[in-house]
Design an enzyme around this catalytic site. Structure first.
Site, PDB file in Angstrom:
ATOM      1  N   ASN A  83      40.484  34.595  45.261  1.00  0.00           N
ATOM      2  CA  ASN A  83      40.548  36.018  45.605  1.00  0.00           C
ATOM      3  C   ASN A  83      41.581  36.183  46.728  1.00  0.00           C
ATOM      4  O   ASN A  83      41.437  35.601  47.809  1.00  0.00           O
ATOM      5  CB  ASN A  83      39.155  36.492  46.048  1.00  0.00           C
ATOM      6  CG  ASN A  83      39.148  37.964  46.389  1.00  0.00           C
ATOM      7  OD1 ASN A  83      40.029  38.431  47.105  1.00  0.00           O
ATOM      8  ND2 ASN A  83      38.168  38.691  45.914  1.00  0.00           N
ATOM      9  N   HIS A 106      42.523  39.113  51.061  1.00  0.00           N
ATOM     10  CA  HIS A 106      42.737  39.076  52.512  1.00  0.00           C
ATOM     11  C   HIS A 106      44.148  38.676  52.920  1.00  0.00           C
ATOM     12  O   HIS A 106      44.508  38.811  54.095  1.00  0.00           O
ATOM     13  CB  HIS A 106      41.642  38.255  53.187  1.00  0.00           C
ATOM     14  CG  HIS A 106      40.318  38.943  53.022  1.00  0.00           C
ATOM     15  ND1 HIS A 106      40.104  40.235  53.449  1.00  0.00           N
ATOM     16  CD2 HIS A 106      39.183  38.564  52.391  1.00  0.00           C
ATOM     17  CE1 HIS A 106      38.882  40.605  53.117  1.00  0.00           C
ATOM     18  NE2 HIS A 106      38.303  39.615  52.468  1.00  0.00           N
ATOM     19  N   HIS A 152      40.585  42.728  44.289  1.00  0.00           N
ATOM     20  CA  HIS A 152      39.709  43.902  44.250  1.00  0.00           C
ATOM     21  C   HIS A 152      40.534  45.113  44.648  1.00  0.00           C
ATOM     22  O   HIS A 152      40.965  45.225  45.796  1.00  0.00           O
ATOM     23  CB  HIS A 152      38.544  43.681  45.231  1.00  0.00           C
ATOM     24  CG  HIS A 152      37.535  44.783  45.248  1.00  0.00           C
ATOM     25  ND1 HIS A 152      36.389  44.724  46.027  1.00  0.00           N
ATOM     26  CD2 HIS A 152      37.464  45.977  44.599  1.00  0.00           C
ATOM     27  CE1 HIS A 152      35.678  45.825  45.851  1.00  0.00           C
ATOM     28  NE2 HIS A 152      36.317  46.612  45.001  1.00  0.00           N
ATOM     29  N   ARG A 193      40.318  48.493  45.723  1.00  0.00           N
ATOM     30  CA  ARG A 193      39.281  49.395  46.235  1.00  0.00           C
ATOM     31  C   ARG A 193      39.777  50.834  46.213  1.00  0.00           C
ATOM     32  O   ARG A 193      40.977  51.096  46.326  1.00  0.00           O
ATOM     33  CB  ARG A 193      38.907  49.015  47.668  1.00  0.00           C
ATOM     34  CG  ARG A 193      38.279  47.641  47.807  1.00  0.00           C
ATOM     35  CD  ARG A 193      37.803  47.412  49.236  1.00  0.00           C
ATOM     36  NE  ARG A 193      36.649  48.224  49.533  1.00  0.00           N
ATOM     37  CZ  ARG A 193      35.400  47.750  49.671  1.00  0.00           C
ATOM     38  NH1 ARG A 193      35.155  46.461  49.563  1.00  0.00           N
ATOM     39  NH2 ARG A 193      34.393  48.560  49.927  1.00  0.00           N
ATOM     40  N   ARG A 225      42.306  49.561  50.915  1.00  0.00           N
ATOM     41  CA  ARG A 225      42.425  48.954  52.245  1.00  0.00           C
ATOM     42  C   ARG A 225      43.202  47.639  52.227  1.00  0.00           C
ATOM     43  O   ARG A 225      43.694  47.217  53.256  1.00  0.00           O
ATOM     44  CB  ARG A 225      41.051  48.745  52.881  1.00  0.00           C
ATOM     45  CG  ARG A 225      40.228  47.707  52.181  1.00  0.00           C
ATOM     46  CD  ARG A 225      38.939  47.412  52.926  1.00  0.00           C
ATOM     47  NE  ARG A 225      38.011  48.536  52.897  1.00  0.00           N
ATOM     48  CZ  ARG A 225      36.715  48.391  53.143  1.00  0.00           C
ATOM     49  NH1 ARG A 225      36.218  47.209  53.452  1.00  0.00           N
ATOM     50  NH2 ARG A 225      35.901  49.420  53.080  1.00  0.00           N
ATOM     51  N   GLU A 255      38.649  43.054  40.122  1.00  0.00           N
ATOM     52  CA  GLU A 255      37.366  43.623  40.550  1.00  0.00           C
ATOM     53  C   GLU A 255      37.563  45.111  40.784  1.00  0.00           C
ATOM     54  O   GLU A 255      38.541  45.509  41.426  1.00  0.00           O
ATOM     55  CB  GLU A 255      36.916  43.006  41.872  1.00  0.00           C
ATOM     56  CG  GLU A 255      36.549  41.562  41.798  1.00  0.00           C
ATOM     57  CD  GLU A 255      36.169  41.023  43.187  1.00  0.00           C
ATOM     58  OE1 GLU A 255      36.088  41.809  44.142  1.00  0.00           O
ATOM     59  OE2 GLU A 255      35.997  39.822  43.285  1.00  0.00           O
ATOM     60  N   THR A 312      32.007  43.589  50.054  1.00  0.00           N
ATOM     61  CA  THR A 312      31.007  44.012  49.075  1.00  0.00           C
ATOM     62  C   THR A 312      29.615  43.554  49.507  1.00  0.00           C
ATOM     63  O   THR A 312      29.379  42.365  49.693  1.00  0.00           O
ATOM     64  CB  THR A 312      31.345  43.407  47.694  1.00  0.00           C
ATOM     65  OG1 THR A 312      32.726  43.615  47.447  1.00  0.00           O
ATOM     66  CG2 THR A 312      30.521  44.049  46.600  1.00  0.00           C
ATOM     67  N   GLU A 341      28.485  37.853  37.407  1.00  0.00           N
ATOM     68  CA  GLU A 341      28.887  37.031  38.553  1.00  0.00           C
ATOM     69  C   GLU A 341      27.740  37.103  39.542  1.00  0.00           C
ATOM     70  O   GLU A 341      27.394  38.187  40.029  1.00  0.00           O
ATOM     71  CB  GLU A 341      30.187  37.532  39.191  1.00  0.00           C
ATOM     72  CG  GLU A 341      30.581  36.654  40.388  1.00  0.00           C
ATOM     73  CD  GLU A 341      31.931  36.993  40.993  1.00  0.00           C
ATOM     74  OE1 GLU A 341      32.838  37.422  40.247  1.00  0.00           O
ATOM     75  OE2 GLU A 341      32.070  36.826  42.215  1.00  0.00           O
ATOM     76  N   HIS A 378      31.093  34.818  46.582  1.00  0.00           N
ATOM     77  CA  HIS A 378      30.928  35.583  47.815  1.00  0.00           C
ATOM     78  C   HIS A 378      30.381  34.698  48.937  1.00  0.00           C
ATOM     79  O   HIS A 378      29.315  34.106  48.792  1.00  0.00           O
ATOM     80  CB  HIS A 378      30.021  36.810  47.660  1.00  0.00           C
ATOM     81  CG  HIS A 378      30.418  37.910  48.617  1.00  0.00           C
ATOM     82  ND1 HIS A 378      30.154  37.846  49.953  1.00  0.00           N
ATOM     83  CD2 HIS A 378      31.119  39.050  48.433  1.00  0.00           C
ATOM     84  CE1 HIS A 378      30.649  38.915  50.548  1.00  0.00           C
ATOM     85  NE2 HIS A 378      31.263  39.665  49.643  1.00  0.00           N
TER      86      HIS A 378
HETATM   87  N1  PXP Z   1      33.199  37.946  44.166  1.00  0.00           N
HETATM   88  C1  PXP Z   1      33.153  39.283  44.379  1.00  0.00           C
HETATM   89  C2  PXP Z   1      32.624  40.150  43.286  1.00  0.00           C
HETATM   90  C3  PXP Z   1      33.618  39.839  45.579  1.00  0.00           C
HETATM   91  O1  PXP Z   1      33.556  41.174  45.785  1.00  0.00           O
HETATM   92  C4  PXP Z   1      34.169  38.989  46.564  1.00  0.00           C
HETATM   93  C5  PXP Z   1      34.703  39.561  47.846  1.00  0.00           C
HETATM   94  O2  PXP Z   1      35.768  40.392  47.588  1.00  0.00           O
HETATM   95  C6  PXP Z   1      34.212  37.616  46.295  1.00  0.00           C
HETATM   96  C7  PXP Z   1      33.696  37.112  45.096  1.00  0.00           C
HETATM   97  C8  PXP Z   1      34.810  36.639  47.246  1.00  0.00           C
HETATM   98  O3  PXP Z   1      34.086  36.612  48.451  1.00  0.00           O
HETATM   99  P1  PXP Z   1      34.673  35.835  49.684  1.00  0.00           P
HETATM  100  O4  PXP Z   1      35.926  36.526  50.113  1.00  0.00           O
HETATM  101  O5  PXP Z   1      33.571  35.907  50.698  1.00  0.00           O
HETATM  102  O6  PXP Z   1      34.962  34.423  49.236  1.00  0.00           O
END
Ligand code: PXP
Length: 236
Positions: A7, A10, A43, A45, A49, A70, A101, A151, A190
């Site tokens: 992901n 960030h 994602h 959003r 952001r 996402e 999330t 998921e 997550h």
């Molecule tokens: N899966 C989903 C559905 C998420 O919303 C996120 C966070 O955006 C993640 C996985 C990844 O989470 P993390 O950034 O804490 O690894």
């Protein structure tokens, strides 16, 4: 071992902190692929952001692995997702005031909207997954919603310690077994990091882990290549 999907939100968070053109999340995704990531997740959003619409288009055009987009159930997002060319969609709850999330979708309560959104996204050929807490009733509802994947939200596991963490791991194991027994395929993610990913990666039947924050944060010190390799090693 499950596939590692990175992901990249960030990396875009850092860029948006200055509204600059760098660091480029797409270049970062390509570097992550070269280091062994088997898919890229972002994602988009409603408040934009971090990831921007243009990032989704560039990702689809430039990455060589799978794109997992996402998004929330908002009609604007579903329309963008339908045109995105993504191979996978993960439907998530979204709340403007949250930092990340929080909690999974309440699939039982959202069955009405999902009965439109799941077929609308599936029609594109993309695989739909529902981001849910490891709750057996939510899994049964996900099956009713007709999505091929769930998921499982690993946030409670990641935040727990000691015996509580063991209990959360047992919930993830039981949820995975139940999901598979009713024909659902299972991803998870997550809050996973180098210290907690091992037991989740070892759950029989989990196909893919979506991991973002811990890898991006680690990459600040060791670079993307090393951060991805370390995570792959921890998963195995
Ligand atoms: N899966 C989903 C559905 C998420 O919303 C996120 C966070 O955006 C993640 C996985 C990844 O989470 P993390 O950034 O804490 O690894």
């Amino acid at each position: 071992m499950p596939r590692l999907h990175l992901n990249i939100d960030h990396v875009a968070t850092l860029r948006q902190a200055r509204r600059e053109s760098f660091p480029d999340p797409i270049a970062w995704a390509l570097a992550a692929e070269r280091a062994g990531a088997q898919g890229i997740t972002c994602h988009l959003r409603g408040d934009r952001r971090h990831i921007q619409d243009e990032d989704v288009k560039r990702l689809r055009a430039e990455i060589g692995t799978l794109l997992n987009l996402e998004c929330s159930l908002a009609p604007e997002m579903v329309a963008i997702a339908r045109d995105s060319g993504a191979e996978a969609f993960c439907l998530v709850p979204e709340n403007r005031t949250e930092v990340t999330t929080e909690g999974g979708l309440d699939v039982r309560a959202e069955l009405g909207r999902l009965s439109d959104v799941v077929p609308a996204l599936s029609e594109t050929g993309g695989l739909v997954s529902l981001f849910i807490d490891p709750d057996l009733d939510q899994l049964d509802a996900a099956r009713e919603a007709g999505a091929p994947f769930v998921e499982l939200h690993t946030g409670s596991y990641a935040l727990a310690t000691g015996a509580e963490r063991e209990a959360e791991l047992a919930r993830l194991v039981a949820a995975t077994a139940h999901a598979r027994s009713i024909g659902l395929r299972v991803n998870a993610g997550h809050g996973l990091d180098l210290g907690n990913v091992g037991p989740v990666a070892a759950i029989e039947g989990v196909e893919e882990l979506n991991i973002g924050f811990a890898i991006v944060a680690r990459a600040v010190f060791v670079g993307v290549d090393e951060a991805v390799r370390e995570m792959l090693a921890a998963m195995s």
